[in-house]
Motif scaffolding. Structure first.
Motif, PDB file in Angstrom:
ATOM      1  N   MET A 283     -46.276  22.308  21.164  1.00  0.00           N
ATOM      2  CA  MET A 283     -46.744  23.683  20.965  1.00  0.00           C
ATOM      3  C   MET A 283     -48.265  23.758  20.931  1.00  0.00           C
ATOM      4  N   SER A 284     -48.902  22.643  20.595  1.00  0.00           N
ATOM      5  CA  SER A 284     -50.366  22.605  20.569  1.00  0.00           C
ATOM      6  C   SER A 284     -50.963  22.761  21.965  1.00  0.00           C
ATOM      7  N   LEU A 285     -50.164  22.548  22.983  1.00  0.00           N
ATOM      8  CA  LEU A 285     -50.632  22.735  24.358  1.00  0.00           C
ATOM      9  C   LEU A 285     -50.766  24.216  24.712  1.00  0.00           C
ATOM     10  N   VAL A 286     -50.131  25.076  23.936  1.00  0.00           N
ATOM     11  CA  VAL A 286     -50.181  26.524  24.166  1.00  0.00           C
ATOM     12  C   VAL A 286     -51.342  27.090  23.339  1.00  0.00           C
ATOM     13  N   HIS A 287     -52.196  27.854  23.976  1.00  0.00           N
ATOM     14  CA  HIS A 287     -53.357  28.411  23.290  1.00  0.00           C
ATOM     15  C   HIS A 287     -52.973  29.659  22.500  1.00  0.00           C
ATOM     16  N   GLU A 288     -53.765  29.915  21.452  1.00  0.00           N
ATOM     17  CA  GLU A 288     -53.575  31.132  20.667  1.00  0.00           C
ATOM     18  C   GLU A 288     -54.030  32.341  21.471  1.00  0.00           C
ATOM     19  N   PRO A 289     -53.487  33.520  21.282  1.00  0.00           N
ATOM     20  CA  PRO A 289     -52.444  33.900  20.329  1.00  0.00           C
ATOM     21  C   PRO A 289     -51.026  33.647  20.846  1.00  0.00           C
ATOM     22  N   HIS A 290     -50.931  33.089  22.039  1.00  0.00           N
ATOM     23  CA  HIS A 290     -49.614  32.868  22.634  1.00  0.00           C
ATOM     24  C   HIS A 290     -48.789  31.862  21.832  1.00  0.00           C
ATOM     25  N   ARG A 291     -49.461  30.883  21.205  1.00  0.00           N
ATOM     26  CA  ARG A 291     -48.742  29.873  20.434  1.00  0.00           C
ATOM     27  C   ARG A 291     -47.959  30.525  19.290  1.00  0.00           C
ATOM     28  N   ARG A 292     -48.604  31.442  18.573  1.00  0.00           N
ATOM     29  CA  ARG A 292     -47.938  32.113  17.458  1.00  0.00           C
ATOM     30  C   ARG A 292     -46.762  32.961  17.968  1.00  0.00           C
ATOM     31  N   ARG A 293     -46.987  33.690  19.022  1.00  0.00           N
ATOM     32  CA  ARG A 293     -45.924  34.560  19.540  1.00  0.00           C
ATOM     33  C   ARG A 293     -44.754  33.748  20.087  1.00  0.00           C
ATOM     34  N   LEU A 294     -45.030  32.649  20.765  1.00  0.00           N
ATOM     35  CA  LEU A 294     -43.965  31.791  21.275  1.00  0.00           C
ATOM     36  C   LEU A 294     -43.162  31.193  20.115  1.00  0.00           C
ATOM     37  N   ASN A 295     -43.827  30.818  19.040  1.00  0.00           N
ATOM     38  CA  ASN A 295     -43.126  30.278  17.881  1.00  0.00           C
ATOM     39  C   ASN A 295     -42.278  31.340  17.189  1.00  0.00           C
ATOM     40  N   ALA A 296     -42.720  32.581  17.210  1.00  0.00           N
ATOM     41  CA  ALA A 296     -41.901  33.664  16.673  1.00  0.00           C
ATOM     42  C   ALA A 296     -40.611  33.803  17.476  1.00  0.00           C
ATOM     43  N   VAL A 297     -40.729  33.714  18.789  1.00  0.00           N
ATOM     44  CA  VAL A 297     -39.541  33.769  19.647  1.00  0.00           C
ATOM     45  C   VAL A 297     -38.622  32.576  19.379  1.00  0.00           C
ATOM     46  N   MET A 298     -39.208  31.389  19.186  1.00  0.00           N
ATOM     47  CA  MET A 298     -38.408  30.190  18.921  1.00  0.00           C
ATOM     48  C   MET A 298     -37.634  30.306  17.615  1.00  0.00           C
ATOM     49  N   VAL A 299     -38.264  30.835  16.584  1.00  0.00           N
ATOM     50  CA  VAL A 299     -37.556  30.962  15.306  1.00  0.00           C
ATOM     51  C   VAL A 299     -36.468  32.036  15.404  1.00  0.00           C
ATOM     52  N   ALA A 300     -36.676  33.044  16.217  1.00  0.00           N
ATOM     53  CA  ALA A 300     -35.624  34.046  16.437  1.00  0.00           C
ATOM     54  C   ALA A 300     -34.433  33.398  17.132  1.00  0.00           C
ATOM     55  N   GLY A 301     -34.711  32.562  18.120  1.00  0.00           N
ATOM     56  CA  GLY A 301     -33.637  31.844  18.815  1.00  0.00           C
ATOM     57  C   GLY A 301     -32.898  30.901  17.888  1.00  0.00           C
ATOM     58  N   ALA A 302     -33.628  30.249  16.993  1.00  0.00           N
ATOM     59  CA  ALA A 302     -32.987  29.356  16.019  1.00  0.00           C
ATOM     60  C   ALA A 302     -32.039  30.134  15.111  1.00  0.00           C
ATOM     61  N   GLY A 303     -32.382  31.387  14.855  1.00  0.00           N
ATOM     62  CA  GLY A 303     -31.515  32.209  14.011  1.00  0.00           C
ATOM     63  C   GLY A 303     -30.164  32.482  14.642  1.00  0.00           C
ATOM     64  N   ALA A 304     -30.102  32.423  15.956  1.00  0.00           N
ATOM     65  CA  ALA A 304     -28.849  32.695  16.660  1.00  0.00           C
ATOM     66  C   ALA A 304     -28.128  31.416  17.075  1.00  0.00           C
ATOM     67  N   ALA A 305     -28.623  30.261  16.663  1.00  0.00           N
ATOM     68  CA  ALA A 305     -28.074  28.982  17.123  1.00  0.00           C
ATOM     69  C   ALA A 305     -26.613  28.765  16.749  1.00  0.00           C
ATOM     70  N   TYR A 306     -26.178  29.310  15.626  1.00  0.00           N
ATOM     71  CA  TYR A 306     -24.813  29.072  15.166  1.00  0.00           C
ATOM     72  C   TYR A 306     -23.839  30.184  15.557  1.00  0.00           C
ATOM     73  N   LEU A 307     -24.304  31.184  16.286  1.00  0.00           N
ATOM     74  CA  LEU A 307     -23.446  32.328  16.608  1.00  0.00           C
ATOM     75  C   LEU A 307     -22.189  31.958  17.392  1.00  0.00           C
ATOM     76  N   SER A 308     -22.251  30.940  18.201  1.00  0.00           N
ATOM     77  CA  SER A 308     -21.110  30.633  19.055  1.00  0.00           C
ATOM     78  C   SER A 308     -20.022  29.821  18.367  1.00  0.00           C
ATOM     79  N   GLY A 309     -20.160  29.575  17.093  1.00  0.00           N
ATOM     80  CA  GLY A 309     -19.097  28.828  16.418  1.00  0.00           C
ATOM     81  C   GLY A 309     -19.529  28.152  15.139  1.00  0.00           C
ATOM     82  N   GLY A 310     -20.387  28.786  14.395  1.00  0.00           N
ATOM     83  CA  GLY A 310     -20.875  28.190  13.158  1.00  0.00           C
ATOM     84  C   GLY A 310     -19.854  28.120  12.047  1.00  0.00           C
ATOM     85  N   GLY A 311     -18.803  28.917  12.172  1.00  0.00           N
ATOM     86  CA  GLY A 311     -17.727  28.836  11.201  1.00  0.00           C
ATOM     87  C   GLY A 311     -17.913  29.645   9.933  1.00  0.00           C
TER      88      GLY A 311
END
Length: 147
Positions: A17-45
């Motif tokens: 992620m350090s290869l991505v310059h600001e402010p894009h680094r912060r925004r990309l990480n926001a998208v990544m954490v949103a995706g992590a929130g949906a990681a268990y949707l397909s069968g988390g139980g």
């Protein structure tokens, strides 16, 4: 190794992620954490709780578009969700029974990096991330200074 590798993965994530310059680094990480929130949707139980958690992390990620603190909090929330899945739900990778535990070890590493403002680790390694202060950098004596 199952406890050390996730730490390395968290550090590798921050390095990449350090290869991505600001402010894009912060925004990309926001998208990544949103995706992590949906990681268990397909069968988390955990039934409807999976949707509630995804909605919570979507809100936190939205706030993270402008705040590293919210992104860090999002990764810490995901850590808790990983522990719940390791103990009571289904693993994040169905054929790897300890994958949620690994994720629970990796996520706080990423969270700590985010809570520090997501600094470029590459710049820190190169020395550009340090602040100049007393005792750092080249010292000049009064004799070599010109008025």
């Amino acid at each position: 190794m199952q406890y050390v590798a996730p730490i390395g993965i968290g550090v590798l994530y921050a390095l990449l992620m350090s290869l991505v310059h600001e402010p894009h680094r912060r925004r990309l990480n926001a998208v990544m954490v949103a995706g992590a929130g949906a990681a268990y949707l397909s069968g988390g139980g955990l039934g409807g709780w999976e949707f509630a958690f995804t909605a919570l992390l979507a809100y936190v990620a939205f706030r993270g578009l402008e705040s590293w603190t919210f992104i860090g909090v999002g990764w810490l929330l995901h850590t808790v969700w990983d522990v719940v899945h390791h103990l009571k739900g289904n693993p994040i990778i169905p054929f790897a029974h300890t994958s949620s535990l690994g994720c629970a070890i990796c996520d706080p590493v990423i969270a700590l990096w985010c809570l520090r403002g997501g600094p470029s680790l590459i710049a820190l390694v190169r020395g550009r991330g340090r602040r100049r202060g007393p005792g750092r950098g080249p010292e000049r004596s009064r004799a070599t200074m010109t008025p």
